[in-house]
Scaffold this active site. Structure first.
Site, mmCIF file in Angstrom:
data_model
loop_
_atom_site.group_PDB
_atom_site.id
_atom_site.type_symbol
_atom_site.label_atom_id
_atom_site.label_comp_id
_atom_site.label_asym_id
_atom_site.label_seq_id
_atom_site.Cartn_x
_atom_site.Cartn_y
_atom_site.Cartn_z
ATOM 1 N N CYS A 1 0.847 -1.186 0.000
ATOM 2 C CA CYS A 1 0.000 0.000 0.000
ATOM 3 C C CYS A 1 0.882 1.235 0.000
ATOM 4 O O CYS A 1 2.096 1.144 0.186
ATOM 5 C CB CYS A 1 -0.875 0.033 1.239
ATOM 6 S SG CYS A 1 -1.922 -1.416 1.383
ATOM 7 N N GLY B 1 -1.047 0.784 -4.814
ATOM 8 C CA GLY B 1 -2.333 0.197 -4.447
ATOM 9 C C GLY B 1 -3.432 0.778 -5.297
ATOM 10 O O GLY B 1 -3.534 2.004 -5.401
ATOM 11 N N ASN C 1 1.002 0.229 5.803
ATOM 12 C CA ASN C 1 1.556 -0.516 4.670
ATOM 13 C C ASN C 1 2.327 -1.693 5.250
ATOM 14 O O ASN C 1 3.207 -1.502 6.080
ATOM 15 C CB ASN C 1 2.488 0.382 3.850
ATOM 16 C CG ASN C 1 3.299 -0.384 2.797
ATOM 17 O OD1 ASN C 1 4.400 0.023 2.461
ATOM 18 N ND2 ASN C 1 2.781 -1.471 2.283
ATOM 19 N N GLY C 2 1.974 -2.887 4.828
ATOM 20 C CA GLY C 2 2.665 -4.076 5.309
ATOM 21 C C GLY C 2 1.687 -5.161 5.681
ATOM 22 O O GLY C 2 0.518 -5.116 5.291
ATOM 23 N N TYR D 1 10.327 -4.086 -8.282
ATOM 24 C CA TYR D 1 9.041 -3.807 -8.917
ATOM 25 C C TYR D 1 8.239 -2.667 -8.286
ATOM 26 O O TYR D 1 7.758 -1.791 -8.986
ATOM 27 C CB TYR D 1 8.204 -5.094 -8.909
ATOM 28 C CG TYR D 1 6.747 -4.908 -9.260
ATOM 29 C CD1 TYR D 1 6.351 -4.561 -10.552
ATOM 30 C CD2 TYR D 1 5.747 -5.072 -8.299
ATOM 31 C CE1 TYR D 1 5.007 -4.382 -10.868
ATOM 32 C CE2 TYR D 1 4.403 -4.899 -8.608
ATOM 33 C CZ TYR D 1 4.038 -4.552 -9.895
ATOM 34 O OH TYR D 1 2.718 -4.372 -10.210
ATOM 35 N N SER E 1 7.696 -1.513 -15.650
ATOM 36 C CA SER E 1 8.711 -1.573 -14.601
ATOM 37 C C SER E 1 10.097 -2.015 -15.073
ATOM 38 O O SER E 1 11.068 -1.765 -14.377
ATOM 39 C CB SER E 1 8.234 -2.458 -13.460
ATOM 40 O OG SER E 1 7.126 -1.851 -12.876
ATOM 41 N N ASP F 1 11.984 -8.405 -18.396
ATOM 42 C CA ASP F 1 11.012 -7.954 -17.397
ATOM 43 C C ASP F 1 11.714 -7.863 -16.048
ATOM 44 O O ASP F 1 12.780 -8.454 -15.848
ATOM 45 C CB ASP F 1 9.794 -8.882 -17.323
ATOM 46 C CG ASP F 1 8.535 -8.115 -16.898
ATOM 47 O OD1 ASP F 1 8.664 -6.949 -16.455
ATOM 48 O OD2 ASP F 1 7.430 -8.663 -17.012
ATOM 49 N N ASP F 2 11.080 -7.114 -15.133
ATOM 50 C CA ASP F 2 11.712 -6.973 -13.803
ATOM 51 C C ASP F 2 11.646 -8.292 -13.044
ATOM 52 O O ASP F 2 12.534 -8.620 -12.268
ATOM 53 C CB ASP F 2 11.046 -5.862 -13.006
ATOM 54 C CG ASP F 2 9.545 -6.025 -12.929
ATOM 55 O OD1 ASP F 2 8.845 -5.432 -13.759
ATOM 56 O OD2 ASP F 2 9.069 -6.774 -12.056
HETATM 57 O O1 LIG Z 1 4.600 -12.980 -13.747
HETATM 58 P P1 LIG Z 1 3.471 -12.081 -13.431
HETATM 59 O O2 LIG Z 1 2.552 -12.680 -12.412
HETATM 60 O O3 LIG Z 1 2.752 -11.604 -14.651
HETATM 61 O O4 LIG Z 1 4.048 -10.817 -12.670
HETATM 62 C C1 LIG Z 1 5.143 -10.071 -13.104
HETATM 63 C C2 LIG Z 1 4.723 -8.908 -13.950
HETATM 64 O O5 LIG Z 1 3.798 -8.051 -13.232
HETATM 65 C C3 LIG Z 1 4.345 -6.763 -13.097
HETATM 66 O O6 LIG Z 1 3.844 -5.875 -14.073
HETATM 67 P P2 LIG Z 1 2.582 -4.918 -13.860
HETATM 68 O O7 LIG Z 1 1.720 -4.988 -15.036
HETATM 69 O O8 LIG Z 1 1.923 -5.219 -12.553
HETATM 70 O O9 LIG Z 1 3.168 -3.460 -13.652
HETATM 71 P P3 LIG Z 1 4.162 -2.527 -14.490
HETATM 72 O O10 LIG Z 1 3.350 -1.831 -15.532
HETATM 73 O O11 LIG Z 1 4.696 -1.586 -13.456
HETATM 74 O O12 LIG Z 1 5.252 -3.331 -15.086
HETATM 75 C C4 LIG Z 1 5.826 -6.953 -13.277
HETATM 76 O O13 LIG Z 1 6.428 -5.767 -13.734
HETATM 77 C C5 LIG Z 1 5.891 -8.043 -14.314
HETATM 78 O O14 LIG Z 1 5.692 -7.495 -15.601
HETATM 79 N N1 LIG Z 2 -0.258 -4.095 0.922
HETATM 80 C C1 LIG Z 2 -0.432 -3.594 2.118
HETATM 81 O O1 LIG Z 2 0.393 -2.873 2.640
HETATM 82 C C2 LIG Z 2 -1.695 -4.051 2.822
HETATM 83 C C3 LIG Z 2 -1.979 -3.451 4.170
HETATM 84 C C4 LIG Z 2 -2.960 -4.321 4.964
HETATM 85 N N2 LIG Z 2 -2.355 -5.579 5.316
HETATM 86 C C5 LIG Z 2 -4.232 -4.518 4.151
HETATM 87 O O2 LIG Z 2 -4.452 -5.592 3.633
HETATM 88 O O3 LIG Z 2 -4.995 -3.595 4.026
HETATM 89 MG MG LIG Z 3 5.402 -5.333 -15.597
#
Ligand SMILES: O=P(O)(O)OC[C@H]1O[C@H](OP(=O)(O)OP(=O)(O)O)[C@H](O)[C@@H]1O
Ligand SMILES: NC(=O)CC[C@H](N)C(=O)O
Ligand SMILES: [Mg+2]
Length: 514
Positions: free
Chosen positions: A2, A28, A101-102, A257, A303, A365-366
């Site tokens: 978050c 989030g 957050n957490g 990420y 990312s 990819d990241d």
């Molecule tokens: O293997 P997966 O389960 O697909 O997850 C990994 C992917 O998800 C994320 O992208 P995302 O679309 O969330 O965000 P971004 O636009 O910041 O890259 C991350 O950057 C990878 O591309």
């Molecule tokens: N990703 C988060 O930081 C989540 C905060 C909290 N555990 C929730 O689920 O709302």
């Molecule tokens: Mg991505």
């Protein structure tokens, strides 16, 4: 993951909080909330949706006060319904609101203890509501009509002894000020800064420094692991180390990420960290295949762009934006269900044929988590005429669940869990798959701050820095939160079955806690 923010200002802070939340939206996308304090009264607006959809002009006009907190939510505990949108509020002592957050790893035990020993009611299955109640209870124990900084720090100390897991929080105490604290490992990020105005100094605390930058705040520093800071309504800043054992071990996945590249976390530029990730991965590629036949490097937006560019540069290969991203689709990985994620990848990314036709393409990819993105993109690359499709991941293979605020609760859903790299390569349909080595990722992420002795790398190693995560916990987490289970939960939520009624402004029209 978050995003949280808190401001103590010299005039109404609603617009600052709104702008800061838009800067943290990538953390989030499920729900957003703002709570402000004016003359000892709280006003709030929170609901499911993106920041731009949750707050209308009429809400902003009523969110008055010189101090406030905000939250964007990506659920890791409980449902994704509106009752779990944050900030949370308790009326005693003083009136406290909190954004977290957490994720706590002992929320169930502590919730039970709150009921049996402290006789406190927790209304939802959110770990954040548990955390707030523990903090409130510890503050109540001080038995002071007017709490001083030392009382607030004692409450954080007491709370830290009772809860475990990852937490970075901002809390507003009606009439007194803003409290911010971070868990003893500093797993989740938190920074603060100040800006000078004609009326005096204003302070902002936020998950990422990018929120401070954009609003004209100067970054002062990170909240240290185990530390709490307290900023009074008048703008006096106090801080104290509240934990006996402190060991900075921030979540390395922020560098991979979550964080925006223009943020600085624990003294390390995320942008530089990602450049180094790309460079190190390129060196590994050159070692493994000195005579590689890669024609072009294509990042998977967004990312991986920074790492992809650095990787191509070191390889001496063309870097091309061969996939165009639809800017109106959010992040797919943090969407709640697999069906939604799968559909979004196709809507989000479209190939430019001429960058693929007849070429040996290295997609970067990241990370590869569930494999949703890479499977589809590799197929797209082939359909666009690529001769060979290689895949490089700037992070090592993600094999284990995360328990500290990233919603990866089920090992079975991770494509690399129980599979060799070669098996993952076959599963995603690539001609070659290369992962970053963990040592290289660590080195890339800590350069700039040698005080970071280690990171939480649990998604790669299965070793959890808080030391309390066992098989039983992971089993329960999987059972409660795997994709199947979540889709049932959300159905209940939408249909009103088993729904927790949120103690908040239900129709989204009114602002106020009443
Ligand atoms: O293997 P997966 O389960 O697909 O997850 C990994 C992917 O998800 C994320 O992208 P995302 O679309 O969330 O965000 P971004 O636009 O910041 O890259 C991350 O950057 C990878 O591309
Ligand atoms: N990703 C988060 O930081 C989540 C905060 C909290 N555990 C929730 O689920 O709302
Ligand atoms: Mg991505």
């Amino acid at each position: 993951m978050c995003g949280i923010v808190g401001v103590v200002g010299k005039s109404d802070v609603n617009l600052q909080l709104y702008d800061a939340l838009t800067m943290l939206q990538h953390r989030g996308q499920d729900a957003a909330g703002i709570l402000t304090c004016h003359n000892g009264r709280f006003s709030q607006q929170k609901a499911n949706g993106l920041v731009r959809d949750v707050f209308r002009t009429r809400h902003m006009q009523r969110l008055v006060g010189h101090s406030g907190i905000g939250h964007v939510r990506y659920p890791t505990a409980g449902s994704s319904g509106p009752a779990l949108a944050q900030p949370f509020y308790v009326n005693s002592p003083y009136g406290i609101a909190l954004a977290h957050n957490g994720n706590l790893t002992n929320a169930a035990e502590v919730s039970d203890e709150l009921y049996r020993t402290d006789m406190r009611h927790v209304n939802t299955d959110s770990d954040s509501e548990v955390l707030l109640n523990v903090f409130a209870q510890e503050l109540l124990k001080r038995n002071k009509l007017q709490p001083m900084a030392e009382d607030i720090f004692a409450a954080v100390e007491g709370m830290q002894k009772r809860i475990r897991g990852g937490y970075a929080c901002v809390a507003l105490i009606a009439n007194y000020g803003l409290v911010a604290f971070r868990d003893p490992h500093g797993i989740r990020p938190l920074v603060f800064g100040k800006r000078e105005t004609k009326k005096g100094t204003e302070y902002m605390v936020a998950s990422e420094s990018v929120a401070l930058d954009v609003l004209g705040y100067t970054l002062m520093r990170d909240v240290k692991p185990g530390e709490a800071i307290f900023i009074t309504g008048e703008g006096e800043l106090h801080s104290k180390q509240c934990s006996d054992v402190v060991e900075l071990a921030p979540c390395i996945f922020e560098h991979v990420y979550f964080a925006r590249p223009d943020s600085i976390m624990d003294g390390v530029s995320v942008y530089k960290s990602r450049l180094r990730q790309g460079e190190r991965l390129a060196e590994k590629i050159l070692k493994e295949r000195p005579d590689h036949d890669i024609d072009v490097v294509v990042p998977i937006p967004d990312s991986s762009r920074v790492a992809g560019q650095a990787l191509a540069h070191v390889l001496g290969v063309k870097f091309r934006e061969g996939l165009v991203k639809n800017r109106y689709i959010g992040r797919t990985f943090i969407m709640p269900g697999q069906k939604e994620r799968r559909k979004s990848v196709r809507q989000k990314l479209n190939p430019i044929r001429l960058e693929f036709e007849g070429k040996n393409v290295m997609l970067v990819d990241d990370s590869i988590v569930r494999g949703t993105t890479c499977q589809q993109i590799i197929q797209m690359a082939r359909e666009a005429g690529a001769a060979k499709v290689y895949f490089a991941s700037a992070a090592p293979a993600v094999k284990y669940p995360n328990v500290y605020g990233i919603d990866m609760p089920s090992a079975k859903e991770l494509i690399a869990h129980g599979r060799t790299d070669q098996e993952v390569c076959e599963e995603i349909g690539a001609d070659w798959l290369i992962y970053q080595d963990l040592d290289d990722l660590i080195a890339a992420s800590r350069e700039g701050n040698e005080n970071i002795k280690g990171f939480d790398c649990s998604v790669f190693t299965g070793e959890y820095v808080t030391g309390d995560v066992n098989e039983e916990y992971l089993y329960q987490l999987d059972a409660a939160r795997n994709d199947n289970q979540k889709s049932k939960g959300d159905k209940h939520n939408d249909e009103g079955e088993n729904t927790v009624i949120g103690l908040h402004n239900g129709d989204g029209d009114d602002v106020g806690l009443g």
